[in-house]
Design an enzyme around this catalytic site. Structure first.
Site, PDB file in Angstrom:
ATOM      1  N   CYS A 256     -15.442  91.351   1.685  1.00 39.92           N
ATOM      2  CA  CYS A 256     -16.124  89.486   2.054  1.00 39.92           C
ATOM      3  C   CYS A 256     -15.642  88.682   1.624  1.00 39.92           C
ATOM      4  O   CYS A 256     -15.605  87.502   1.843  1.00 39.92           O
ATOM      5  CB  CYS A 256     -17.082  89.738   0.581  1.00 39.92           C
TER       6      CYS A 256
HETATM    7  C1  LIG Z   1     -17.157  95.295   0.238  1.00 38.71           C
HETATM    8  S1  LIG Z   1     -16.064  97.274   0.357  1.00 38.71           S
HETATM    9  C2  LIG Z   1     -17.594  98.225   0.880  1.00 38.71           C
HETATM   10  C3  LIG Z   1     -18.306  98.519  -0.719  1.00 38.71           C
HETATM   11  C4  LIG Z   1     -19.160 100.122   0.254  1.00 38.71           C
HETATM   12  N1  LIG Z   1     -20.487  99.876   1.081  1.00 38.71           N
HETATM   13  C5  LIG Z   1     -19.233 101.020  -1.588  1.00 38.71           C
HETATM   14  O1  LIG Z   1     -20.479 100.758  -1.556  1.00 38.71           O
HETATM   15  O2  LIG Z   1     -18.354 101.467  -2.071  1.00 38.71           O
HETATM   16  C6  LIG Z   1     -15.495  96.354   1.319  1.00 38.71           C
HETATM   17  C7  LIG Z   1     -14.443  98.272   2.481  1.00 38.71           C
HETATM   18  O3  LIG Z   1     -14.026  97.635   3.559  1.00 38.71           O
HETATM   19  C8  LIG Z   1     -13.029  98.926   3.750  1.00 38.71           C
HETATM   20  N2  LIG Z   1     -12.532  98.187   5.190  1.00 38.71           N
HETATM   21  C9  LIG Z   1     -11.372  96.747   5.599  1.00 38.71           C
HETATM   22  N3  LIG Z   1     -11.005  96.991   6.123  1.00 38.71           N
HETATM   23  C10 LIG Z   1     -10.944  97.786   7.232  1.00 38.71           C
HETATM   24  C11 LIG Z   1     -11.393  98.595   8.473  1.00 38.71           C
HETATM   25  N4  LIG Z   1     -10.744  97.640   9.494  1.00 38.71           N
HETATM   26  N5  LIG Z   1     -11.525  99.322   8.592  1.00 38.71           N
HETATM   27  C12 LIG Z   1     -12.422 100.372   7.703  1.00 38.71           C
HETATM   28  N6  LIG Z   1     -12.280  99.979   6.521  1.00 38.71           N
HETATM   29  C13 LIG Z   1     -11.679  98.645   6.702  1.00 38.71           C
HETATM   30  C14 LIG Z   1     -11.969  98.299   2.434  1.00 38.71           C
HETATM   31  O4  LIG Z   1     -11.240  99.133   2.295  1.00 38.71           O
HETATM   32  C15 LIG Z   1     -13.019  98.524   1.207  1.00 38.71           C
HETATM   33  O5  LIG Z   1     -13.586  99.192   0.677  1.00 38.71           O
END
Ligand SMILES: C[S@@+](CC[C@H](N)C(=O)[O-])C[C@H]1O[C@@H](n2cnc3c(N)ncnc32)[C@H](O)[C@@H]1O
Length: 371
Positions: free
Chosen positions: A78
């Site tokens: 975010c």
């Molecule tokens: C806001 S968190 C999501 C939390 C999750 N929905 C939960 O309920 O625990 C966003 C996640 O996206 C991952 N992320 C960021 N860029 C990414 C990418 N290019 N591919 C896969 N995951 C990614 C981050 O490491 C992070 O853990």
């Protein structure tokens, strides 16, 4: 309603807060997850995918072996959208929703749930997402509904407002039914406060904490040794604060913050800023939910994260929330296992979707999928 189980694909899965909520509803089964951060992926696997078979621990752009799923859920990072971030429209992270759209298409999902920060609803990306699900868009056969939900209204001891976009090819869902309210009444209970969450739950998190280290333990995940697996109680650890910090914290009563410090204890750089950021060095309150937890909840200088125990001149706890307390504030219970260093686990906790909020969404989604 037919008794069936629906297949779930969790993108940007983090430590699995969203999956935890959906599986808690009972009608879902995880068939895939994508997470770029290896330790977060290890946490997800420890909870939901012990063989490490269905988690793709890498960049979503490289996720090509997409399984069929009834439902795709996900909340891309975010920072690009958040009021605290730089709000740079060119931020590559803001393009991640396009990958989300691709996977929804390739999985042939009947529904999707896209979660993000409150202000996401005011961004160009939000407009693009909705256009994508309009007549000429890539997801033209989906209709979207937007909900602005506060985790506290669903029994989480935290005020955390999220934008939830539900996309559906099979008809609309009802608004998730609130179970708690600031002012109780009818069949709504009062918001859960920290006293209830920390002291009256299945795991009592005593205010007095001395331990500062995670236990020494490693777990193998996809060929790498990662600290873990830890239980909630293992995360009830504090930090070593310097004396001047503890003296500052001792001046701050519940609900107060850095403006209540005597002048001689103000940080020099703060003296010039007499307004704004009122949550800095803030102390939480026992009988209220916490404010929104972020990834640096263990640093009192970063927000309202001081433990609520404070009596004038008496019993005071002059530290930030422990990782265990922050996990409970996010609605995790002692079933959830954790992997990573202290900083990595803090990031996983701060980034998560509170499982009780996810579960409320899961309830209305399951009802629609079953109809
Ligand atoms: C806001 S968190 C999501 C939390 C999750 N929905 C939960 O309920 O625990 C966003 C996640 O996206 C991952 N992320 C960021 N860029 C990414 C990418 N290019 N591919 C896969 N995951 C990614 C981050 O490491 C992070 O853990």
């Amino acid at each position: 309603m037919r008794e069936s189980r629906f297949t779930l694909l969790d993108l940007f899965a983090g430590c699995g807060g969203m999956t935890r909520g959906f599986l808690g509803e009972g009608n879902f089964i995880g068939v895939g997850a994508v997470e770029i951060d290896r330790t977060a992926a290890a946490t997800y696997a420890a909870n939901f995918d012990v063989d490490g078979r269905h988690i793709f621990a890498g960049d979503i752009a490289g996720y090509t072996d997409v399984p069929r799923a009834d439902l795709v859920v996900g909340g891309p990072p975010c920072q690009g959208f958040s009021a605290l971030g730089r709000r740079d429209p060119a931020d590559a992270r803001n393009q991640l929703w396009r990958e989300f759209v691709r996977v929804v298409r390739e999985s042939d999902a009947r529904m999707f749930v896209f979660e993000n920060v409150d202000r996401f609803a005011k961004t160009p990306e939000f407009q693009l997402l909705r256009q994508t699900a309009s007549e000429d868009g890539e997801l033209a056969d989906f209709d979207t509904q937007v909900f602005r939900l506060n985790a506290a209204d669903y029994g989480t001891p935290q005020k955390r407002i999220r934008t939830i976009v539900v996309g559906s090819r099979v008809g609309p869902v009802d608004e998730p039914r609130q179970t708690h309210a600031k002012t109780p009444g009818g069949d709504l209970d009062r918001w859960v406060g920290l006293r209830e969450a920390f002291l009256e739950g299945p795991v009592v998190l005593e205010p007095e904490v001395r331990e500062t280290w995670l236990p020494e333990s490693l777990v193998e995940f996809q060929g790498h040794d990662i600290p873990g697996t830890f239980k909630l109680r293992d995360l009830h650890i504090t930090r070593n604060y310097d004396l001047i910090s503890e003296v500052r914290y001792a001046h701050i009563a519940p609900g107060k913050g850095r403006f209540d410090l005597p002048d001689e204890l103000q940080y020099p750089c703060w003296r010039r800023h007499t307004r704004g950021a009122g949550d800095v060095l803030g102390r939480l309150q026992w009988d209220e939910p916490a404010v929104t937890i972020r990834t640096e909840f263990f640093r009192p200088e970063k927000g309202r994260f001081l433990h609520p125990q404070w009596e004038n001149g008496g019993d005071q706890v002059n530290r930030a929330l422990t990782h265990a307390e922050a996990a409970v504030v996010q609605g995790f219970d002692d079933r959830h296992l954790w992997c990573g260093t202290k900083a990595e686990i803090a990031r996983q906790i701060g980034n998560a979707v509170p499982p009780p909020l996810a579960r409320a969404v899961a309830h209305v989604v399951a009802a629609r999928l079953a109809s």
